[in-house]
Design an enzyme around this catalytic site. Structure first.
Site, PDB file in Angstrom:
ATOM      1  N   PHE A 150       0.773  -1.048   0.012  1.00 21.66           N
ATOM      2  CA  PHE A 150       0.255   0.078  -0.009  1.00 21.66           C
ATOM      3  C   PHE A 150       0.690   1.396  -0.090  1.00 21.66           C
ATOM      4  O   PHE A 150       0.478   2.374  -0.352  1.00 21.66           O
ATOM      5  CB  PHE A 150      -0.877   0.106   1.072  1.00 21.66           C
ATOM      6  N   LYS A 174      -1.270  -6.873  -9.292  1.00 22.56           N
ATOM      7  CA  LYS A 174      -2.293  -7.068  -8.303  1.00 22.56           C
ATOM      8  C   LYS A 174      -1.720  -6.180  -7.007  1.00 22.56           C
ATOM      9  O   LYS A 174      -1.049  -6.331  -6.372  1.00 22.56           O
ATOM     10  CB  LYS A 174      -2.197  -8.460  -7.574  1.00 22.56           C
ATOM     11  N   GLU A 177      -4.969  -3.891  -1.825  1.00 21.32           N
ATOM     12  CA  GLU A 177      -6.445  -3.495  -1.809  1.00 21.32           C
ATOM     13  C   GLU A 177      -6.786  -2.185  -1.208  1.00 21.32           C
ATOM     14  O   GLU A 177      -7.969  -1.972  -0.877  1.00 21.32           O
ATOM     15  CB  GLU A 177      -7.150  -4.825  -1.255  1.00 21.32           C
ATOM     16  N   SER A 227       5.410  -7.211   3.163  1.00 24.85           N
ATOM     17  CA  SER A 227       6.176  -7.429   4.329  1.00 24.85           C
ATOM     18  C   SER A 227       6.787  -8.567   4.379  1.00 24.85           C
ATOM     19  O   SER A 227       6.690  -9.467   3.581  1.00 24.85           O
ATOM     20  CB  SER A 227       5.011  -7.552   5.602  1.00 24.85           C
ATOM     21  N   CYS A 282       9.576   1.914   3.350  1.00 26.61           N
ATOM     22  CA  CYS A 282      10.464   0.797   3.606  1.00 26.61           C
ATOM     23  C   CYS A 282      12.029   1.411   3.750  1.00 26.61           C
ATOM     24  O   CYS A 282      12.913   0.859   4.228  1.00 26.61           O
ATOM     25  CB  CYS A 282      10.403  -0.293   2.505  1.00 26.61           C
ATOM     26  N   GLU A 384       9.751  -4.345  12.846  1.00 30.85           N
ATOM     27  CA  GLU A 384       9.520  -3.158  12.002  1.00 30.85           C
ATOM     28  C   GLU A 384       8.091  -2.395  12.379  1.00 30.85           C
ATOM     29  O   GLU A 384       7.169  -3.257  12.764  1.00 30.85           O
ATOM     30  CB  GLU A 384       9.387  -3.510  10.559  1.00 30.85           C
TER      31      GLU A 384
END
Ligand code: NAD
Length: 499
Positions: A150, A174, A177, A227, A282, A384
């Site tokens: 995301f 993909k 969402e 992740s 990240c 994280e």
């Protein structure tokens, strides 16, 4: 504005027929702004069929003409920059200027992909043996797929499909969402730029769609960013199904502050890199390691007023330094980590929990938090957090400071702040991390270099974009040719050598 997102298959928006939906929020308002269809494996299959049907003709288009489509795509994204940045910011929560940065970093990969005729040139050896020439060429794999997180809904899809389609593959994306609006718009713009129907498809979805991609026999390669546990799962499952897979995972990047650093600049860099985009990057810098107690005290002293100045606001507020986090559930997770840090004995210098923005009380906001005296045994250090939380650690020596990022489970990025060239050079050589910044807090490599971490930050062995990206989305074919010149037929039962 769409209140329901579907998919984009074979050049057309399709509503999705699985009957399953997810919520897309506007995190600044804390409200659901749209529903997103979650694809079934049958819908993923339709996208793969469309991609497979379009790919041979697309691969047959000469690379210069494919490059022209990429040039045109870049121009269209630029022409629509304001609308795209607003949509991105609305669904993600990052401020508009940062959303433009997300799009721009993706466009830089498209610019790199515009050089595809040059990048796909093979190698040639004339006279490798008697009347023998050898040449190699890079050919597309067929259908490739990308699964994206995301936090960069524009840049990361462009890292992937930008290179993949320029190489002559077709692509099934993909996206996350949580913020599907921009990826769908990018697919529409690619079509408008002259990309043939079916070359770039988008299926929205969750684990069901991911599993359908990982096991689909029609897909040759899968690129994943997200992740680490999911990255490892994607890598293991995709490779078990015979696919080429690169899977980038989470991160915990350290900024090492040596006693000779320009502390004002370092503090400014660390605050920007730790709290920008609410820490949801990240390549954020959530750990600052001060070398020497004197350095740590000076660092904290300067950090506090800078962090206090941070303005948290709605994503369209031009004065806000950062906006809300992506969901209420993510905010709760960050708040749990802050409590855990307190329980583990770290010193909470500033507490961002319970922050409310006047007029936007339902928004998913969280203020900046600052911890001092964080130690390597703490779970809040090992994990994280992915939020606006900066953890300061104290190291007695440079050796100890190098050990911390080197021994951490993640190895995405690291930065060192110093005026000492020799110390910086040694650090860059020895640290066990994939991307290093020297007085650069967010060392995301430019598009023509490659992006990738080490250890649990990446599974697989090729990086994103740059020439590694070209390698990932192509395979090499090597041709050995001999043209007889009217001699007697030759026959041999011995392996040919160049003796
Ligand atoms: P995520 O792992 O939750 O989701 C990433 C993708 O995986 C999404 O498309 C999602 O739909 C899918 N997914 C989620 N759960 C799944 C499951 N159980 N099975 C199969 N697929 C699943 O990550 P996120 O929260 O969207 O993104 C944040 C994470 O991504 C952070 O850990 C961040 O460090 C990482 N990230 C890494 C890089 C990098 O290059 N190393 C870049 C950006 C983000």
């Amino acid at each position: 504005m769409a209140d329901q997102y579907g998919h984009f298959i074979a050049g057309r928006a399709v509503p999705g027929d699985s009957g399953r939906f997810g919520d897309v929020f506007n995190p600044s308002l804390g409200e659901v702004k749209a529903r997103v269809a979650l694809a079934s494996s049958a819908e993923v299959d339709r996208a793969v069929q469309a991609a497979a049907a379009a790919q041979p003709d697309w691969a047959a288009v000469n690379p210069q003409r494919r490059a022209r489509v990429m040039f045109q795509f870049k121009a269209l994204v630029e022409a629509n920059m304001d609308e795209l940045a607003r949509l991105l910011s609305e669904e993600h929560g990052k401020v508009v200027a940062d959303a433009k940065g997300d799009l721009q970093r993706g466009l830089e990969v498209i610019e790199f992909a515009c050089g595809i005729p040059h990048l796909l040139k093979g190698e040639y050896t004339e006279g490798a043996g008697p009347r023998i020439d050898v040449y190699s060429m890079r050919q597309p794999l067929g259908v490739a797929a990308g699964i994206t997180p995301f936090n960069f809904p524009a840049m990361i899809p462009m890292w992937m499909f930008g290179i993949a389609v320029a190489c002559g593959n077709s692509f099934v994306l993909k996206p996350s969402e949580k913020d599907p609006g921009v990826p769908l718009r990018l697919a529409e713009l690619f079509l408008e730029a002259g990309g043939p129907e079916g070359v770039l498809n988008v299926v929205n979805g969750d684990k069901e769609a991911v599993d359908a991609i990982l096991t689909h026999p029609g897909i040759s390669a899968v690129s994943f960013v997200g992740s680490s546990d999911i990255a490892q799962y994607v890598y293991a499952t995709g490779t078990a199904h015979g696919k080429r897979v690169q899977a980038m995972g989470g991160a915990k990047n350290h900024g090492i502050v040596l006693p000779d650093a320009d502390l004002d600049q370092a503090v400014s860099d660390i605050v920007g890199a730790a709290y920008g985009s609410a820490g949801e990057r990240c390549m954020a810098l959530p750990v600052a390691v001060a070398v020497g107690d004197g350095t740590a005290d000076r660092l904290i002293e300067r950090l506090v007023p800078e962090v206090e100045k941070l303005k948290v606001g709605i994503s369209t507020d031009p004065d806000a330094h950062y906006g809300p986090v992506v969901t209420a559930a993510h905010r709760e997770r960050i708040e749990r980590y802050i409590q855990m840090g307190v329980d583990e004995g770290a010193e909470l210098v500033m507490d961002g929990r319970g922050f409310e923005l006047q007029g936007y009380e339902q928004g998913f906001f969280i203020g900046p938090s600052l911890f001092d005296r964080v130690t390597p045994d703490m779970e809040t250090y090992r994990d994280e957090i992915f939020g606006p939380v900066l953890q300061v650690m104290r190291a007695d020596t440079v050796e100890e400071a190098v050990r911390l990022p080197s021994q951490h489970q993640y190895g995405n990025g690291v930065a060192i702040f110093t005026r000492n060239g020799q110390a910086a050079r040694e650090f860059a050589k020895r640290v066990n991390v994939g991307m290093v910044g020297i007085n650069v807090p967010i060392p995301v490599p430019v598009a023509y270099h490659t992006f990738g971490g080490w250890k649990r930050s990446a599974f697989g062995d090729t990086n994103q974009h740059g020439t590694e990206g070209i390698r990932f989305y192509t395979h090499v074919k090597t041709v050995t040719q001999r043209w007889p010149e009217g001699q007697e037929p030759e026959q041999s039962f011995i392996i040919p050598t160049m003796q």
